[in-house]
Design a protein around this motif. Structure first.
Motif, mmCIF file in Angstrom:
data_model
loop_
_atom_site.group_PDB
_atom_site.id
_atom_site.type_symbol
_atom_site.label_atom_id
_atom_site.label_comp_id
_atom_site.label_asym_id
_atom_site.label_seq_id
_atom_site.Cartn_x
_atom_site.Cartn_y
_atom_site.Cartn_z
ATOM 1 N N ALA A 29 0.824 -1.114 -0.268
ATOM 2 C CA ALA A 29 -0.137 0.076 0.108
ATOM 3 C C ALA A 29 0.818 1.273 -0.180
ATOM 4 C CB ALA A 29 -0.998 -0.015 1.241
ATOM 5 N N LYS A 30 2.044 1.146 0.633
ATOM 6 C CA LYS A 30 2.773 2.484 0.814
ATOM 7 C C LYS A 30 4.036 2.508 -0.150
ATOM 8 C CE LYS A 30 1.791 3.254 5.660
ATOM 9 N NZ LYS A 30 2.217 3.585 7.153
ATOM 10 N N SER A 31 4.251 1.495 -0.984
ATOM 11 C CA SER A 31 5.135 1.346 -2.021
ATOM 12 C C SER A 31 4.781 2.320 -3.364
ATOM 13 C CB SER A 31 5.474 -0.079 -2.401
ATOM 14 O OG SER A 31 6.151 -0.289 -3.421
ATOM 15 N N LYS A 32 5.699 2.483 -3.905
ATOM 16 C CA LYS A 32 5.542 3.528 -5.126
ATOM 17 C C LYS A 32 5.747 2.663 -6.360
ATOM 18 C CE LYS A 32 7.041 7.901 -3.347
ATOM 19 N NZ LYS A 32 5.856 8.458 -3.521
ATOM 20 N N THR A 33 6.084 1.494 -6.304
ATOM 21 C CA THR A 33 6.256 0.323 -7.182
ATOM 22 C C THR A 33 4.736 -0.132 -7.690
ATOM 23 O OG1 THR A 33 8.199 -0.615 -6.434
ATOM 24 C CG2 THR A 33 6.965 -2.076 -7.899
ATOM 25 N N PRO A 34 4.458 -0.006 -9.176
ATOM 26 C CA PRO A 34 3.192 -0.239 -9.407
ATOM 27 C C PRO A 34 2.762 -1.674 -9.306
ATOM 28 C CG PRO A 34 4.361 0.960 -11.085
ATOM 29 C CD PRO A 34 5.260 0.591 -9.892
ATOM 30 N N LEU A 35 1.572 -2.000 -9.205
ATOM 31 C CA LEU A 35 1.040 -3.160 -9.132
ATOM 32 C C LEU A 35 0.442 -3.651 -10.440
ATOM 33 C CD1 LEU A 35 -1.024 -3.069 -5.713
ATOM 34 C CD2 LEU A 35 1.291 -4.085 -5.853
ATOM 35 N N VAL A 36 0.814 -4.882 -10.750
ATOM 36 C CA VAL A 36 0.177 -5.419 -12.274
ATOM 37 C C VAL A 36 -0.934 -5.994 -12.127
ATOM 38 C CG1 VAL A 36 0.987 -6.812 -14.172
ATOM 39 C CG2 VAL A 36 2.812 -5.603 -12.916
ATOM 40 N N PHE A 37 -1.983 -5.609 -12.787
ATOM 41 C CA PHE A 37 -3.138 -6.313 -12.924
ATOM 42 C C PHE A 37 -3.238 -7.133 -14.328
ATOM 43 C CE2 PHE A 37 -4.179 -3.197 -9.969
ATOM 44 C CZ PHE A 37 -5.216 -3.532 -9.331
ATOM 45 N N VAL A 38 -4.197 -7.972 -14.471
ATOM 46 C CA VAL A 38 -4.414 -8.892 -15.808
ATOM 47 C C VAL A 38 -5.131 -7.652 -16.584
ATOM 48 C CG1 VAL A 38 -5.258 -10.649 -16.994
ATOM 49 C CG2 VAL A 38 -4.221 -10.825 -14.786
ATOM 50 N N GLY A 39 -4.806 -7.535 -17.788
ATOM 51 C CA GLY A 39 -5.464 -6.830 -18.702
ATOM 52 C C GLY A 39 -5.410 -5.191 -18.695
ATOM 53 N N PRO A 41 -3.222 -1.370 -17.801
ATOM 54 C CA PRO A 41 -1.959 -0.848 -17.107
ATOM 55 C C PRO A 41 -1.682 -1.012 -15.674
ATOM 56 C CG PRO A 41 -3.455 0.657 -18.334
ATOM 57 C CD PRO A 41 -4.315 -0.373 -18.106
ATOM 58 N N PRO A 42 -0.240 -0.901 -15.111
ATOM 59 C CA PRO A 42 -0.097 -0.780 -13.862
ATOM 60 C C PRO A 42 -0.651 0.204 -13.163
ATOM 61 C CG PRO A 42 1.881 -1.280 -15.338
ATOM 62 C CD PRO A 42 0.732 -1.035 -16.094
ATOM 63 N N PHE A 43 -1.052 -0.075 -11.762
ATOM 64 C CA PHE A 43 -1.472 1.011 -10.874
ATOM 65 C C PHE A 43 -0.488 1.132 -9.622
ATOM 66 C CE2 PHE A 43 -5.572 -0.712 -12.935
ATOM 67 C CZ PHE A 43 -6.157 0.570 -13.505
ATOM 68 N N PRO A 44 -0.449 2.445 -9.483
ATOM 69 C CA PRO A 44 0.248 2.637 -8.123
ATOM 70 C C PRO A 44 -0.559 2.244 -7.105
ATOM 71 C CG PRO A 44 0.108 4.565 -9.519
ATOM 72 C CD PRO A 44 -0.847 3.464 -10.194
ATOM 73 N N PRO A 45 0.116 1.510 -6.012
ATOM 74 C CA PRO A 45 -0.825 1.214 -4.864
ATOM 75 C C PRO A 45 -1.753 2.122 -4.240
ATOM 76 C CG PRO A 45 1.363 0.293 -4.725
ATOM 77 C CD PRO A 45 1.398 1.117 -5.924
ATOM 78 N N VAL A 259 -6.450 6.048 -14.537
ATOM 79 C CA VAL A 259 -5.105 5.462 -15.536
ATOM 80 C C VAL A 259 -5.824 4.879 -16.583
ATOM 81 C CG1 VAL A 259 -3.687 3.238 -15.439
ATOM 82 C CG2 VAL A 259 -4.109 4.751 -13.236
ATOM 83 N N PHE A 260 -6.921 4.254 -16.678
ATOM 84 C CA PHE A 260 -7.620 3.638 -18.047
ATOM 85 C C PHE A 260 -7.729 4.967 -19.102
ATOM 86 C CE2 PHE A 260 -8.648 -0.062 -15.765
ATOM 87 C CZ PHE A 260 -8.982 -0.976 -16.789
ATOM 88 N N LEU A 261 -8.485 6.015 -18.518
ATOM 89 C CA LEU A 261 -8.766 7.146 -19.393
ATOM 90 C C LEU A 261 -7.374 7.833 -19.982
ATOM 91 C CD1 LEU A 261 -11.418 8.980 -16.932
ATOM 92 C CD2 LEU A 261 -11.827 7.749 -19.246
#
Length: 333
Positions: A29-39, A41-45, A259-261
């Motif tokens: 939650a406090k990391s700046k590393t993006p989380l990867v979702f299927v399908g 773009p990566p999202f910041p936590p 992020v999508f938009l």
């Protein structure tokens, strides 16, 4: 007798969130590393809705347990708006260790309900404005800003020199005894906005207190830009009428939508500072000018018009959304 169908109507991006466990989200939650979702773009936590990382709630897990028990899920979107996300859902990648219910992409579905007395006032003003010249600022039924942020928005609008229609609400009320009141007093614009702002901008701006008929405004030819909180209903309405977006997400899944938009659909631009809770006046000024008067924004505007045409096509006979609903009806026979 027909088998009873349990059809869930849900926002597509909540489905995609099923690919991440609540433990993974909480740990990062406090990391700046993006989380990867299927399908997607990566999202910041920091963009994940708070409900998903609240250790006191099981809402996130319970939601997806219930979804897999359904016979089908309606998604208010259409295939060409989010092709990569649609494919991930259709391929069953978003419900690990569970079978995926039938998913029907039947959008765009929007509401056209308006309050006639307010609509009339807006329309009269919009009717005399040049085509694609007005910036519309509206942030949903729960979107509100501090006095400091309201004044900063006002300064940015004034300095931009552009026409605007702005829905202003009172700053957030954190009094537990009053927060759930169904009505609230009208905002006092003389207190909330910079001194003299209303007089200086009266020839090119209109402010609506509390509410505006958003659908009626967005479909008006005078509107050239939509500064929005990125709620999904508002996003669909902007797409339906081909109005490019300036994104100022506030809460819930709105940062994910941003992020999508911006990165996936490429039909909006972001206001820097949203993720820290404060947008500077010069940032708003620059983005408003860019979309309304800059030749550089032509590609963005054209992209949004393409999405509008795709939405119309999807809903017509032979289109993807029309076909998806027909497929659902077939299952009932």
């Amino acid at each position: 007798m027909h088998e009873r169908y349990n059809i869930n109507i849900i926002h597509q991006h909540n489905l995609l969130g099923a690919t991440l466990s609540i433990e993974v989200i909480k740990d990062n939650a406090k990391s700046k590393t993006p989380l990867v979702f299927v399908g997607v773009p990566p999202f910041p936590p920091s963009h994940i809705p708070e409900e998903a990382i609240d250790p006191e709630t099981e809402q996130h897990n319970n939601l997806f347990d219930r979804l897999t028990e359904g016979k089908g899920i309606f998604v208010n979107s259409f295939e060409s708006l989010e092709p990569r996300a649609v494919m991930a859902l259709k391929d069953g990648l978003c419900f690990p260790n569970h079978s995926t219910p039938s998913i029907y992409f039947i959008g765009l579905l929007i509401s056209g309900v308006t309050k006639k007395q307010e609509q009339h006032r807006c329309k009269l003003w919009l009717d005399v404005q040049p085509k694609k010249s007005v910036v519309f600022l509206c942030f949903g039924s729960m979107g509100s800003f501090s006095r400091e942020q309201l004044k900063e928005i006002a300064i940015g609008l004034e300095n931009s020199g552009q026409r605007f229609l702005w829905v202003v609400r009172n700053p957030p009320n954190h009094d537990p005894a009053k927060i759930f009141k169904t009505t609230e007093p009208e905002p006092d614009l003389d207190i909330l906005l910079p001194e003299g702002f209303l007089d200086r901008t009266k020839d090119r701006g209109m402010i609506m207190k509390q509410w505006a008929p958003q659908v009626e405004v967005l479909k008006h030819e005078a509107v050239g830009d939509f500064v929005s909180h990125c709620g999904w209903n508002s996003t669909l309405e902007a797409v339906s009428f081909g109005v490019p977006m300036i994104c100022l997400p506030l809460y819930a899944e709105q940062k994910m939508n941003k992020v999508f938009l911006v990165e996936e659909m490429k039909i909006g631009i972001e206001l820097k500072g949203y993720d820290e809770g404060f947008v500077q006046a010069d940032e708003l000024e620059a983005k408003v000018k860019w979309i309304i008067v800059s030749e550089g924004a032509l590609e963005l505007r054209n992209r949004m018009m393409e999405m509008k045409e795709s939405a119309i096509k999807a809903m017509k006979e032979g289109g993807s959304s029309f076909g998806a609903f027909a497929e659902f009806l077939e299952c009932l026979n």
